[in-house]
Write a protein that holds these residues in place. Structure first.
Motif, short mmCIF file in Angstrom:
data_model
loop_
_atom_site.label_atom_id
_atom_site.label_comp_id
_atom_site.label_asym_id
_atom_site.label_seq_id
_atom_site.Cartn_x
_atom_site.Cartn_y
_atom_site.Cartn_z
N SER A 84 0.85 -1.19 0.00
CA SER A 84 0.00 0.00 0.00
C SER A 84 0.89 1.24 0.00
O SER A 84 2.09 1.16 0.30
CB SER A 84 -0.88 0.01 1.25
OG SER A 84 -0.08 0.18 2.41
N PHE A 85 0.30 2.39 -0.30
CA PHE A 85 1.07 3.64 -0.29
C PHE A 85 1.74 3.86 1.07
O PHE A 85 2.95 4.11 1.11
CB PHE A 85 0.18 4.83 -0.67
CG PHE A 85 0.91 6.12 -0.72
CD1 PHE A 85 1.51 6.54 -1.90
CD2 PHE A 85 1.02 6.94 0.40
CE1 PHE A 85 2.20 7.74 -1.96
CE2 PHE A 85 1.70 8.13 0.36
CZ PHE A 85 2.30 8.54 -0.83
N PRO A 86 1.01 3.78 2.18
CA PRO A 86 1.67 4.01 3.48
C PRO A 86 2.80 3.00 3.76
O PRO A 86 3.85 3.39 4.28
CB PRO A 86 0.54 3.87 4.50
CG PRO A 86 -0.71 4.13 3.74
CD PRO A 86 -0.45 3.61 2.36
N ALA A 87 2.59 1.74 3.42
CA ALA A 87 3.63 0.73 3.68
C ALA A 87 4.85 0.98 2.80
O ALA A 87 6.00 0.88 3.26
CB ALA A 87 3.07 -0.67 3.43
N ALA A 88 4.63 1.30 1.54
CA ALA A 88 5.76 1.58 0.64
C ALA A 88 6.49 2.84 1.09
O ALA A 88 7.72 2.88 1.08
CB ALA A 88 5.26 1.73 -0.80
N PHE A 89 5.75 3.84 1.51
CA PHE A 89 6.37 5.08 1.98
C PHE A 89 7.24 4.80 3.21
O PHE A 89 8.36 5.29 3.29
CB PHE A 89 5.31 6.14 2.29
CG PHE A 89 5.90 7.48 2.61
CD1 PHE A 89 6.28 8.34 1.58
CD2 PHE A 89 6.10 7.87 3.92
CE1 PHE A 89 6.84 9.57 1.86
CE2 PHE A 89 6.66 9.10 4.21
CZ PHE A 89 7.03 9.96 3.19
N ARG A 90 6.72 4.02 4.14
CA ARG A 90 7.50 3.67 5.33
C ARG A 90 8.78 2.92 4.96
O ARG A 90 9.81 3.07 5.61
CB ARG A 90 6.67 2.83 6.30
CG ARG A 90 5.72 3.63 7.15
CD ARG A 90 5.12 2.81 8.28
NE ARG A 90 4.45 1.59 7.83
CZ ARG A 90 3.19 1.52 7.43
NH1 ARG A 90 2.44 2.59 7.42
NH2 ARG A 90 2.66 0.37 7.06
N ALA A 91 8.71 2.11 3.91
CA ALA A 91 9.88 1.32 3.49
C ALA A 91 10.98 2.18 2.88
O ALA A 91 12.15 1.81 2.93
CB ALA A 91 9.44 0.25 2.49
N ILE A 92 10.62 3.32 2.30
CA ILE A 92 11.63 4.10 1.56
C ILE A 92 11.95 5.47 2.14
O ILE A 92 12.97 6.04 1.79
CB ILE A 92 11.21 4.31 0.09
CG1 ILE A 92 9.99 5.22 0.00
CG2 ILE A 92 10.99 2.99 -0.61
CD1 ILE A 92 9.82 5.92 -1.31
N TRP A 93 11.12 6.02 2.99
CA TRP A 93 11.20 7.44 3.30
C TRP A 93 12.55 7.88 3.84
O TRP A 93 13.10 8.89 3.39
CB TRP A 93 10.06 7.87 4.24
CG TRP A 93 10.28 7.54 5.68
CD1 TRP A 93 9.94 6.40 6.32
CD2 TRP A 93 10.92 8.37 6.64
NE1 TRP A 93 10.33 6.45 7.63
CE2 TRP A 93 10.93 7.65 7.86
CE3 TRP A 93 11.50 9.64 6.61
CZ2 TRP A 93 11.49 8.17 9.03
CZ3 TRP A 93 12.05 10.15 7.78
CH2 TRP A 93 12.04 9.42 8.97
N LEU A 94 13.13 7.17 4.78
CA LEU A 94 14.36 7.64 5.40
C LEU A 94 15.54 7.61 4.42
O LEU A 94 16.27 8.60 4.30
CB LEU A 94 14.69 6.81 6.65
CG LEU A 94 15.92 7.28 7.42
CD1 LEU A 94 15.78 8.73 7.87
CD2 LEU A 94 16.15 6.37 8.62
N GLY A 95 15.70 6.51 3.72
CA GLY A 95 16.80 6.42 2.75
C GLY A 95 16.68 7.46 1.66
O GLY A 95 17.67 8.10 1.28
#
Length: 158
Positions: A84-95
């Motif tokens: 999902s958008f929130p899950a994908a965002f959590r996976a990439i945001w910091l890097g």
């Protein structure tokens, strides 16, 4: 799948040492650079064309670099993994936040000091000279940062 894969165009997981790690970091940095350059160019072109102050032009280019950089990572990851958008965002945001931030800091600094952001027009060769110098500098600055992020599993090659 609950998280993105820890590899980049290979069936072997990445390692923190050796040529595979460098290739992974190089690929991730090039991917990040693509998004940054799209936003950087559009933002600077708008700023220069409309006579915005250098700080406004650089702010706009940075905002658009984040938007395009995140988009080029987020939406393909969602399609490929079903996240999902929130899950994908959590996976990439910091890097992505760190990688794009380093690139933009270096690219905008070089563009400012070489005068591209103050060139007055995209027809001015100074605009292109500065952008041509800023792009590889952004890549070189972000490469070791991405290698470090990948080695600590804070960034993945998407």
């Amino acid at each position: 799948m609950n998280h993105p894969p820890h590899h980049c165009h290979t069936d072997k997981p990445h390692t923190t040492h050796g040529s595979h790690s460098f290739r992974t970091a190089a690929h991730a940095t090039l991917h990040c650079l693509t998004g940054c350059v799209i936003g950087e160019f559009i933002g600077l072109a708008i700023g220069v064309s409309f006579g915005l102050a250098p700080a406004m032009s650089m702010g706009l280019s940075t905002l658009l670099a984040y938007l395009s950089g995140f988009s080029l990572t987020l939406f393909p990851l969602m399609r490929r993994t079903g996240l999902s958008f929130p899950a994908a965002f959590r996976a990439i945001w910091l890097g992505e936040l760190i990688s794009i931030g380093v690139m933009e800091l270096v690219m905008n600094t070089i563009d400012y000091h070489l005068g591209g952001v103050r060139s007055g027009s995209i027809d001015n060769p100074l605009f292109w000279k500065a952008l041509t110098a800023a792009v590889p500098a952004g890549y070189i600055a972000a490469l070791p940062v991405n290698a470090w992020l990948i080695g600590r599993e804070m960034k993945h090659c998407h």
